[in-house]
Design an enzyme around this catalytic site. Structure first.
Site, PDB file in Angstrom:
ATOM      1  N   ASP A 134       0.825  -1.202   0.000  1.00 14.85           N
ATOM      2  CA  ASP A 134       0.000   0.000   0.000  1.00 14.85           C
ATOM      3  C   ASP A 134       0.868   1.265   0.000  1.00 14.85           C
ATOM      4  OD1 ASP A 134      -2.738   1.246   0.479  1.00 14.85           O
ATOM      5  OD2 ASP A 134      -1.647   2.026   2.217  1.00 14.85           O
ATOM      6  N   GLU A 150       0.953  -0.561  -4.948  1.00 13.14           N
ATOM      7  CA  GLU A 150      -0.072   0.451  -5.193  1.00 13.14           C
ATOM      8  C   GLU A 150       0.671   1.778  -5.241  1.00 13.14           C
ATOM      9  OE1 GLU A 150      -3.767   2.928  -3.317  1.00 13.14           O
ATOM     10  OE2 GLU A 150      -1.866   2.528  -2.321  1.00 13.14           O
TER      11      GLU A 150
END
Length: 556
Positions: A283, A315
């Site tokens: 993330d 991400e």
């Protein structure tokens, strides 16, 4: 028979620490500090489950200097947040997480280029069919695995399952990195879910939150500035600040250690070894902004996952090929530009051939292989396609037609396709505006004809993508473009005997006997979604294409 069990706490800059436990009659057990920065003590314990916590003289700036505070062990594998304690299990004189026995470690799992990913939030994916307030659990996901197998899914990506604060959350502010979210079930339940997935040939990826933590993460309480930046890493970007950020630049010369590297490296190693996961979605990589650390961490994950295939996914928004291999630290990147440019095209707001070709063929963006990008129409952060269509006044059969059109593009583009839960049958709920607001999947939609038909459409496309090497490879060529008619045709696969051709109509106009010249090869082709034969001659083919429709032709 009691055994000597060691308790330890890494707190190099703290003056004192002590242990409290259900085994100590409310008394404090002093801990001795070694030159390696660890406080340690030994306790004689019988087999069983015990509660414990530490008292430590904090170094965090929001307390009084050297104030004694109570903290949960940062390495606790089970916690009770309401009681603010960790729990330790002793069996046969050793600390254990649980007694789960793995059943399917030898099952062959698909390689990265073969997978179709299904992103899910455990609490919202299941458990709410008859009770909208019921929180889904790991065991409820297991009950849905046969459904996912029918759809053709062979990889699931679980949104964070680390213990988070509160009763409900998306989990992106982790408080306890080694403990699983207790509201979803036990550690054995999570292992059983992963094991059951493996038994069905489904890989399991976890969402890894290594940029930031919850404000009450034990490391924050022990010595904030040892593990975290003292101030915001990027103060000029307040919209993308989600909590205290790990400082991967900090180096402890005395102990020759980078504290944040050590802790997060231990986290990844633990989850790979203890839970047998098959990949990590990292993330907020753009905010983390440390490729050297990510490269090291990704290699650590693969090292401990041997001999299984492992997938390290970034991400990084906006997406960039620089984060992916061979030069970058990770294997793949969420392909946000696919979503960003494809949705306006599906909704009829624009038609830009160059942008379409760029996201259908990510090599034009600098990506090297199909496994470098994860394509998607929606994620937990993006609205479902049906919500996007509805906000533009496109409903009912028109919306389902465009959803099928989008599904073809997703499954035939170069890259690894990913679905956000419910996309395959037309879920249309608005995404949660707050991460503490439940949004259960509307499973009853599957009982409606149009929704079930969309599910079957996805099912057939996924089957083609999984069984046809051309759709798993890196070759894509655009052989026909018509800006006026808004038609684009491309071929996947360079092998003359194994190709897939896709002809797309990005307009509402029905095109009857539309001529497609320069067809990749003459001969017999099979239209996969319509179950019909198409004969290609030297002048190409003529084919009927509906508005916002794609034809998928497979070489016979």
């Amino acid at each position: 028979m009691a055994s000597s069990i060691e308790f330890q706490l890494f707190a190099p800059r703290n003056q004192g620490a002590a242990l409290f436990g259900s085994f100590a009659d409310g008394k404090e057990i002093p801990m001795q500090k070694g030159k390696d920065g660890y406080f340690r003590t030994q306790v004689e314990l019988e087999d069983g489950v015990y509660q414990y916590k530490f008292r430590v003289q904090t170094k965090s700036p929001h307390f009084e200097p050297a104030q004694w505070i109570e903290v949960i062990d940062p390495y606790a594998t089970d916690v009770d947040e309401t009681k603010k304690i960790g729990m330790v299990r002793i069996k046969d004189g050793q600390r254990i997480v649980d007694t789960y026995t793995w059943q399917h470690d030898d099952t062959l799992l698909p390689n990265n280029q073969e997978i179709v990913i299904y992103e899910m939030h455990v609490a919202d994916f299941s458990g709410g069919e008859n009770d909208s307030n019921k929180r889904g659990k790991y065991l409820d996901v297991i009950a849905k695995l046969d459904y996912l197998c029918e759809l053709g899914i062979n990889a699931i990506e679980l949104m964070p399952v680390n213990e988070y604060p509160g009763d409900y959350s998306w989990g992106y502010k982790v408080r306890h990195y080694f403990a699983t979210e207790s509201s979803y079930g036990s550690t054995e339940d999570l292992k059983r879910l992963i094991d059951e997935c493996h038994g069905r040939g489904i890989r399991v990826f976890l969402d890894g939150i290594y940029n930031h933590t919850d404000e009450e993460c034990p490391l924050m309480l022990i010595d904030r500035n040892y593990w975290y930046y003292e101030h915001r890493h990027y103060p000029e970007d307040p919209a993308n600040y989600w909590g205290p950020e790990f400082n991967y630049d900090n180096y402890d010369e005395t102990l020759d250690v980078k504290p944040a590297w050590k802790f997060v490296g231990d986290v990844v190693r633990y989850w790979v070894q203890e839970y047998h996961i098959d990949g990590i979605r990292f993330d907020a990589v753009r905010q983390l902004a440390n490729d050297e650390f990510l490269d090291w961490l990704a290699k650590q994950a693969k090292k401990h996952a041997v001999p299984k295939p492992f997938y390290n996914i970034a991400e990084n928004i906006p997406d960039t090929s620089k984060i992916t291999t061979p030069e970058g630290p990770l294997d793949a990147c969420w392909h946000e530009s696919f979503h960003y440019f494809m949705i306006p095209h599906i909704c009829g707001e624009t038609f830009d051939l160059e942008k379409l070709k760029e996201v259908l063929d990510p090599k034009r963006q600098g990506y090297e292989s199909t496994t470098n990008v994860i394509n998607y129409l929606a994620t937990h952060d993006r609205e479902h396609l049906f919500r996007e269509l509805g906000e533009r006044g496109i409903f009912d059969e028109a919306a389902f037609r465009r959803a099928k059109f989008a599904a073809v593009l997703l499954m035939t583009a170069m890259g690894v396709p990913m679905l956000w839960m419910g996309e395959e049958f037309g879920e249309h709920k608005r995404k949660s505006e707050k991460v503490t607001q439940p949004k259960k999947i509307a499973w009853p939609l599957l009982e409606r004809d149009l929704n079930r038909d969309l599910f079957e459409y996805y099912k057939k496309l996924i089957a083609l993508r999984k069984q046809h090497p051309a759709l798993q490879g890196d070759y894509i060529e655009f052989f026909h473009e018509n800006p006026e008619a808004k038609v684009l045709a491309y071929v996947r696969g360079s092998d003359a005997s194994s190709r897939v051709v896709v002809i797309t109509n990005f307009s509402d106009t029905v095109l009857n006997q539309y001529p497609v010249p320069n067809f990749p090869a003459s001969g017999s082709w099979y239209e996969w979604m319509g179950n019909s034969d198409v004969e290609a001659g030297e002048e190409g083919i003529r084919i009927d294409i509906g508005g916002y429709e794609a034809k998928v032709l497979v070489c016979q």
